[in-house]
Design an enzyme around this catalytic site. Structure first.
Site, PDB file in Angstrom:
ATOM      1  N   GLU A  27      84.418  -6.886  20.045  1.00  0.00           N
ATOM      2  CA  GLU A  27      84.445  -5.825  21.051  1.00  0.00           C
ATOM      3  C   GLU A  27      84.837  -4.471  20.453  1.00  0.00           C
ATOM      4  O   GLU A  27      84.296  -3.434  20.827  1.00  0.00           O
ATOM      5  CB  GLU A  27      85.445  -6.178  22.170  1.00  0.00           C
ATOM      6  CG  GLU A  27      85.007  -7.313  23.085  1.00  0.00           C
ATOM      7  CD  GLU A  27      85.362  -8.702  22.543  1.00  0.00           C
ATOM      8  OE1 GLU A  27      85.702  -8.822  21.336  1.00  0.00           O
ATOM      9  OE2 GLU A  27      85.298  -9.669  23.315  1.00  0.00           O
ATOM     10  N   LYS A  29      84.394  -3.381  17.434  1.00  0.00           N
ATOM     11  CA  LYS A  29      83.263  -2.842  16.651  1.00  0.00           C
ATOM     12  C   LYS A  29      82.292  -2.098  17.573  1.00  0.00           C
ATOM     13  O   LYS A  29      81.950  -0.945  17.346  1.00  0.00           O
ATOM     14  CB  LYS A  29      82.545  -3.995  15.961  1.00  0.00           C
ATOM     15  CG  LYS A  29      81.232  -3.607  15.290  1.00  0.00           C
ATOM     16  CD  LYS A  29      80.453  -4.870  14.912  1.00  0.00           C
ATOM     17  CE  LYS A  29      79.127  -4.526  14.273  1.00  0.00           C
ATOM     18  NZ  LYS A  29      79.281  -3.942  12.934  1.00  0.00           N
ATOM     19  N   GLU A 489      64.471  -9.503  -2.243  1.00  0.00           N
ATOM     20  CA  GLU A 489      65.413 -10.260  -1.395  1.00  0.00           C
ATOM     21  C   GLU A 489      65.225 -10.085   0.121  1.00  0.00           C
ATOM     22  O   GLU A 489      66.200 -10.105   0.864  1.00  0.00           O
ATOM     23  CB  GLU A 489      66.874  -9.917  -1.775  1.00  0.00           C
ATOM     24  CG  GLU A 489      67.176 -10.122  -3.249  1.00  0.00           C
ATOM     25  CD  GLU A 489      68.627  -9.748  -3.649  1.00  0.00           C
ATOM     26  OE1 GLU A 489      69.515  -9.755  -2.769  1.00  0.00           O
ATOM     27  OE2 GLU A 489      68.853  -9.483  -4.839  1.00  0.00           O
ATOM     28  N   CYS A 648      79.830  -5.162  -9.567  1.00  0.00           N
ATOM     29  CA  CYS A 648      79.836  -4.027  -8.650  1.00  0.00           C
ATOM     30  C   CYS A 648      81.019  -3.082  -8.683  1.00  0.00           C
ATOM     31  O   CYS A 648      81.406  -2.614  -7.646  1.00  0.00           O
ATOM     32  CB  CYS A 648      79.876  -4.546  -7.224  1.00  0.00           C
ATOM     33  SG  CYS A 648      78.387  -5.241  -6.679  1.00  0.00           S
ATOM     34  N   HIS A 699      75.301   4.202  -3.333  1.00  0.00           N
ATOM     35  CA  HIS A 699      76.114   4.210  -2.112  1.00  0.00           C
ATOM     36  C   HIS A 699      75.949   5.498  -1.320  1.00  0.00           C
ATOM     37  O   HIS A 699      76.429   5.615  -0.208  1.00  0.00           O
ATOM     38  CB  HIS A 699      77.582   3.987  -2.462  1.00  0.00           C
ATOM     39  CG  HIS A 699      77.786   2.699  -3.220  1.00  0.00           C
ATOM     40  ND1 HIS A 699      77.727   2.644  -4.588  1.00  0.00           N
ATOM     41  CD2 HIS A 699      77.992   1.430  -2.808  1.00  0.00           C
ATOM     42  CE1 HIS A 699      77.899   1.398  -4.985  1.00  0.00           C
ATOM     43  NE2 HIS A 699      78.060   0.639  -3.921  1.00  0.00           N
TER      44      HIS A 699
END
Ligand code: GLN
Ligand code: ZN
Length: 759
Positions: A27, A29, A489, A648, A699
């Site tokens: 909720e 989010k 992917e 990463c 990013h």
């Protein structure tokens, strides 16, 4: 309640260190995201938050927990909340015109977290060794910590009005400052910890306000004490809590530590300080009882014993926990029972899962069930009924074993898992160009996947969509002129979940959401038993992609460490053994790919750095099993097959030895933001294998220019043998759009051409 007969029979109260805040249906989010879009008002957002907090109090109360925490709620992150509370905000964020203006206040709060036009957000990084991310406060000598907010007081009052006298939870001052970083304008060598005394004064004001509002106890979280850095700041620890403890008119203080051992030194400091209670994580900290014994127990400092695992999803072995609590009772005058850390790191409610096997379900506990466990433990001890909980009542992790897997591993462990040193060079091309694996996940793809999962899109139609996507990705890469291609992917929802769904020994949940950062949640799969691979997982997709081009296509797998790092993992055997099982399953996949003619196989270890133990002394052992599992996966191939890996993050210093030991032919890493530091490190060490330092940051939506990429590449060429150098972006492209990706890759290929021409 039974009468207290002796000190050791006194009441044992139950509590938890914190609780999930996102809501069962996420909720928070949805509420935040629609507020960010401007579809709802601050008032509507606040109303959702109030409901969520109420729900948490109700759940904990109904679970039977005696002492409820508060201020564990956050719109985004509790470290950010602390920075805002004490006005520790970089100057680039304008303060709200008036503190009364809720919209303004929220706008600045979310700007700190997410950035705003022209104003970059605070940096985000991992909360210790968990998958939760906090925002890193930027401090300088010019900031002055002062109490400007009242969130902890307001949330305390809200709960009190609903009938609960809660224990407000705060990030401790030592942890806050040691997690902060110096702002750019801070003088060279200055460290945030220098603000300690001022910040402690500000905490003092808050403690008084909380006391005035009726709080009898406050929890200060100091997980930093479980790290090497925390251990080096015992003087500051002593001073901070001497000062806070010396205040008059304050609530009792509980200093909570978690995620590892704090050592007998810090334990003694806390025992001798005026704080009334100390919380220890006795799940992660195997030396806790020894350390307590070493300092002859805590005496009249209350011990809040974290014996219910706050970070994993397994049910507590109740008899074992009772036995441990029995021992702990002898080491303190007063004992409480708790979770090892906040339950923020586990899903909310096991009852919301409908598709787990009864056997597995029986072995699990999510946040709500864990709250019931601490309540049960407290009650049983208080009533003196521990003896009734005999062996056999426990549901320890059931053994989901597979004798074949065990036999094969046994046999393999006797062989050396090294590849021959004389391998063919992975590519005839100089400075070969490639990507990390994923291409943009378009809205159409996500829609098709969702429809397929709901059963609304038949398998064959879904596969047609995926093949069309692969066609497009291959054609695009050929057109751009990349050298080693990928299939993109498109079939993967997530690089761990995709494999978890296909491996035996893994289960996935429907509602097992855990907050990763802000409104972003993940649903980590559960690795519950011996892992094996019933059939090939990726071969069809990769061979399809290879059939569409003459250029080599790189197979794409997720490595054992990453498969563990982003899952809930069984605890009945060492992590290294579990990793080896995943490695073995991958070994078969690698062999199948090789047999199908695939000559480049990438095994991603995005999370190698992440699982690195907080304490230096435990790191080598970790790297040993991590490397072993990777080699299990990859050492079976021929000299003509190139093994690639990808990681990463930018701070490699700590794992550089591990990278060498993985012995991959090509390692691609994030490097753009750290200005190729790694390349210099590797160059200095005389690294012999292929290296692909990311030449641009994926990013950000920004498209890097040819010149920019060329500069990075030339820097790399100056530091390592160009014969070892690969050219690729920082990470996978799945979060980007096609428009940017295409242009960025074209620029990358052009930059490689220019540099190649000069070699
Ligand atoms: N192969 C993965 C991808 O490109 C790697 C992702 C990652 O490193 N997190 O998406
Ligand atoms: Zn990556």
């Amino acid at each position: 309640m039974t009468a207290n007969t002796a000190a050791s029979e006194s009441q044992v109260r139950s509590t938890v260190h914190g609780y999930p805040r996102i809501g069962l249906q996420r909720e928070l989010k949805w509420a935040c995201e629609s507020y960010w879009k401007g579809s709802t008002t601050a008032e509507e957002l606040d109303a959702v938050a109030t409901e969520l907090r109420k729900g948490i109090q109700t759940q904990l109360h109904e679970a039977g927990v005696d002492d409820l925490p508060s201020n564990t709620f956050s719109y985004y992150d509790h470290v950010l909340d602390t920075a805002v509370l004490f006005d520790l905000i970089p100057a680039r964020f304008a303060s709200p015109a008036s503190a009364e203006n809720r919209e303004e206040e929220l706008r600045r709060y979310f700007a700190l977290a997410r950035g705003e036009q022209g104003t970059p957000p605070l940096e985000m990084t991992k909360w210790f060794d968990t998958n939760y991310h906090y925002l890193v406060p930027e401090l300088s000598p010019s900031v002055r910590p002062r109490l400007v907010g009242d969130k902890p007081v307001a949330e305390f009052r809200e709960a009190l009005e609903a009938g609960q006298r809660t224990r407000p939870v705060l990030v401790g001052p030592l942890t806050f400052l040691l997690l902060a970083k110096p702002a750019e304008d801070a003088p060279e060598g200055w460290q945030p910890i220098e603000l300690l005394d001022q910040l402690v004064d500000a905490y003092g004001r808050l403690l008084k306000d909380l006391r005035a509002a009726g709080a009898t106890e406050v929890q200060l979280d100091e997980p930093i004490l479980a790290t090497d850095e925390g251990r080096e700041h015992q003087d500051e620890l002593e001073r901070a809590y001497r000062n806070l403890g010396g205040l008059s008119d304050r609530p009792s203080l509980l200093v909570s530590t978690y995620f590892g051992s704090i050592g007998s030194g810090a334990l003694r400091v806390l025992k001798e300080s005026p704080v009334e209670a100390v919380g220890l994580d006795l799940v992660t900290d195997k030396e806790g009882i020894d350390d307590l014994t070493k300092i002859s127990g805590l005496g009249n400092t209350r011990l809040v014993a974290g014996v219910v695992d706050g970070r994993n999803v397994w049910r507590t072995d109740i008899p074992a926990a009772l036995a441990e609590l029995g021992t702990l009772r002898g080491l303190t005058d007063e004992l409480s029972v708790s979770t090892s850390c906040s339950l923020l790191h586990v899903p909310l409610d096991l009852d919301a899962e409908t598709s787990l096997t009864p056997e597995l379900r029986n072995a699990l506990a999510f946040a709500k069930q864990k709250a019931q466990e601490v309540a049960l433990l407290g009650k049983v001890l208080s009533e003196g009924k521990a003896a009734e909980y005999t062996e056999g009542r426990a549901t320890a992790t059931p053994a989901f074993t597979n004798p074949d897997v065990r036999a094969r591993l046994e046999a393999l462990n006797k062989q050396t898992l090294a590849r021959t040193q004389e391998r063919e060079t992975p590519s005839d091309i100089q400075l070969p160009t490639t990507t990390i694996g994923s291409f943009p996940q378009t809205t159409e793809l996500r829609r098709a996947r969702a429809a397929h999962r709901r059963g609304e899109l038949p398998e064959e139609e879904y596969n047609t969509i995926l093949r069309a996507e692969i066609d497009r990705v291959i054609a695009l890469q050929e057109d751009i002129g990349l050298d080693v291609l990928v299939h993109g992917e498109p079939e993967r929802n997530d690089m761990v979940q995709y494999f978890a769904e296909q491996l035996e020994g893994y289960a996935t949940t429907e509602n097992g959401w855990v907050q990763s950062y802000g409104s972003r949640c993940v649903r980590p799969p559960i690795l519950f038993g011996d892992v094996s691979r019933p059939k090939a997982m990726t071969v069809d997709w990769i061979t399809y992609a290879q059939s569409r081009t003459k250029k080599p296509v790189k197979g794409m797998l997720t490595g054992p460490v990453t498969m563990l790092a982003w899952s809930f993992v069984r605890t009945d055997q060492p992590l290294g053994e579990t990793a080896a099982q995943v490695g073995l399953a991958l070994r078969d996949e690698v062999a199948d790919l090789e047999r199908a003619g695939i000559r480049h196989i990438q095994v991603d270890e995005a999370a190698l750095r992440e699982l690195l133990p907080l304490r230096q002394e435990k790191r080598q052992e970790y790297l040993d099993w991590a490397v072993n599992s990777f080699r299990l996966a990859t050492s079976g191939v021929d000299v003509t097959t190139a093994i690639h890996t990808h990681m990463c993050y930018s701070e490699f210093g700590v794992v550089v030895g591990g990278i060498e030991a993985l012995d991959a032919d090509v390692t691609s890493v994030e490097a753009a933001r750290s200005r190729m530091e790694l390349v210099r490190d590797l160059g200095a060490r005389g690294y012999k294998r292929g290296i692909g330092p990311g030449v641009y940051d994926i990013h950000s939506p920004r498209i890097p220019s040819v010149e920019e990429i060329e500069t990075s590449l030339r820097l790399a060429v100056d530091n390592v043998d160009p014969g070892n150098l690969w050219v690729n972006p920082d990470c996978g492209l799945k979060t980007r759009g096609y428009a940017e990706v295409e242009q960025a890759l074209r620029n990358m290929v052009e930059a490689a051409r220019r540099v190649r021409a000069d070699l």
